[in-house]
Scaffold this active site. Structure first.
Site, short mmCIF file in Angstrom:
data_model
loop_
_atom_site.label_atom_id
_atom_site.label_comp_id
_atom_site.label_asym_id
_atom_site.label_seq_id
_atom_site.Cartn_x
_atom_site.Cartn_y
_atom_site.Cartn_z
N LYS A 146 0.66 -1.31 -0.08
CA LYS A 146 0.16 -0.11 -0.01
C LYS A 146 1.06 1.26 -0.14
CE LYS A 146 -4.03 -2.18 2.19
NZ LYS A 146 -5.14 -1.97 3.26
N ASP B 265 -9.92 2.48 2.53
CA ASP B 265 -9.87 1.58 3.80
C ASP B 265 -10.77 2.47 4.93
OD1 ASP B 265 -8.72 -0.73 3.05
OD2 ASP B 265 -6.81 0.03 3.30
N GLY C 275 -0.50 -0.45 8.95
CA GLY C 275 -1.08 0.05 7.81
C GLY C 275 -2.69 0.53 8.08
N ALA C 276 -3.47 -0.69 8.59
CA ALA C 276 -4.82 -0.28 8.52
C ALA C 276 -4.99 0.82 9.80
CB ALA C 276 -5.27 -1.66 9.23
N ASN D 138 -0.17 1.42 20.69
CA ASN D 138 0.67 0.16 20.02
C ASN D 138 1.76 -0.57 20.77
OD1 ASN D 138 0.74 -1.31 17.51
ND2 ASN D 138 2.67 -0.35 17.17
#
Ligand code: NAP
Length: 290
Positions: free
Chosen positions: A76, A113, A142-143, A163
Site C-alpha cells: 500500500k 479503507d 497500515g490499517a 501500540n
C-alpha cells in the site's frame, strides 16, 4: 454485453487486486459477483508480483493495460509512491489501496479503507456521532494509519493510537498530525473511559485467538467497538464488547464497504443492489451467514 451469456470479450474492462500473498483475498469474489449481477463485460483478477517487483509491475500497467488495481499488504505504501496524483486522504494516510490507470498513462491513487470503516460504522452502528467523543485505535500498522487519517478528516475530536511498539504510533501521529496522537499503554484505561469509538487495528484475534486486552468495560455505555479482524467474524474482542452491552461493528462490513468506491472507479457504475456479497464472503470464510 451480459455476463449471463458467460462471455468476457475483447472489449472487457479488466481490474484486479495485488498483494503478496493474494490467494486468500476476498476481493475477486466480491467484485466478480457484482460484475455478474450488473451484466458487465468485465473481469476482476488477482495478482501477486514478487515483493521487490511491485514498481515494475505497476509501471507495466500504465496507459491502459487494465483499468485499475486494488492494493493490499505489503504494497500500500509503494502504491502511493508509484502514483502521479492522489486524493487528500491517501496523502494523509501515506498509503493507497486503489490505483486507477488513466488513458494518458498517469496513475491516480486513493485510499478507500478509511471510508470503508466509516461506512461500516454507519451501517452497523447507525446514528453514531463521530464528532462527539474521542477515538482509541489499538495498533499502528497500515490499517491503523488509514483509519486515523479518515477519522481525522471526518471530524473526530481526538484520535489516540496505542501500540505495542510505541515508536510506530508516534510515526503515524507525526505524519498525520492534528488530532492524531500517540499514547502509551499506561494511558489506555483513562482514554477508554472517554472513548466514543474503540478500534482493534492490530492483528490480534486473527484465527480465533484472544484480541487486545483493552478493558472495554471502562468505555461509556454508548461507545462503539470495531474489530478490523474478520476471521473469525465474531472475534473474542467483539464478543467481550457485546458482553458489556456495547454496539459492535465487524471487520467484514469494513472490507465490503471499502470495495464499493473501488468498483465505481473501475467500472463507472455503483455495485448492483440485491447481491448478498456478505453471504458470499462468509461462505468463503467458512462461516454461516447470520
Ligand atoms: P500490520 O501493518 O502488520 O500491523 C499489525 C499491527 O498489529 C501492529 O500494530 C502490530 O504491533 C500489532 N500486533 C501484531 N501482533 C501483536 C501482538 N502479539 N501484540 C500486540 N500487538 C500486535 O497489519 P495491518 O495491515 O495494519 O492490519 C491489521 C489487521 O487489520 C489485520 O488483521 C488485517 O487483516 C486487518 N485489516 C482489515 C481490514 C478490513 O477491511 N476489515 C483492512 C485492513 C486490515 P507492532 O507495531 O508492535 O508490531
Amino acid at each position: 454485453m451480459s455476463v449471463a451469456s458467460g462471455k468476457v470479450t475483447g472489449a472487457a474492462v479488466v481490474a484486479g487486486v495485488c498483494g503478496q500473498p493474494i490467494r486468500h483475498s476476498m476481493s475477486p469474489v466480491i467484485h466478480n459477483a457484482w460484475i455478474a449481477a450488473a451484466g458487465l463485460n468485465a473481469a476482476y483478477v488477482p495478482f501477486a508480483p514478487a515483493e521487490d517487483r511491485f514498481e515494475t509491475f505497476v509501471d507495466g500497467l500504465r496507459g491502459g493495460a487494465i483499468r485499475g488495481l486494488n492494493v493490499t499488504i505489503p504494497f500500500k505504501e509503494q502504491a502511493l509512491a508509484c502514483a502521479d496524483r492522489c486524493s487528500d486522504l491517501a496523502r494523509l494516510a501515506g498509503a493507497a489501496n486503489l490505483l486507477v490507470f488513466e488513458a494518458d498513462g498517469a496513475i491516480t491513487a486513493d485510499n478507500t479503507d478509511g471510508p470503508g470503516l466509516l461506512d461500516a460504522i454507519a451501517v452497523q452502528a447507525p446514528g453514531f456521532d463521530l464528532s462527539a467523543s474521542p477515538v482509541v485505535i489499538l495498533g499502528a500498522g497500515g490499517a491503523a494509519r488509514g483509519a486515523a487519517a479518515a477519522l481525522a478528516l471526518a471530524g473526530a475530536p481526538r484520535v489516540s493510537i496505542v501500540n505495542r511498539t510505541f515508536a510506530r504510533a508516534q510515526t503515524i501521529a507525526t505524519s498525520i498530525g492534528g488530532v492524531v496522537e500517540a499514547a502509551s499503554d499506561d494511558q489506555l484505561d483513562a482514554l477508554l473511559g472517554e472513548a466514543g469509538l474503540v478500534i482493534n487495528a492490530t492483528s490480534l484475534g486473527l484465527g480465533g485467538g484472544p484480541g487486545p486486552a483493552a478493558r472495554l468495560e471502562l468505555t461509556p455505555p454508548t461507545a462503539v467497538v470495531v474489530d478490523m479482524v474478520y476471521k473469525p467474524l465474531r472475534t473474542q474482542f467483539l464478543r467481550r464488547a457485546e458482553a458489556t452491552g456495547r454496539r459492535t461493528v465487524d471487520g467484514l462490513e469494513m472490507l465490503l464497504r471499502q470495495a464499493v468506491p473501488s468498483f465505481e472507479a473501475f467500472f463507472g457504475v455503483a455495485p448492483p443492489a440485491g447481491v448478498d456479497v456478505r453471504a458470499l464472503a462468509l461462505a468463503q470464510l467458512g462461516e454461516a451467514a447470520s
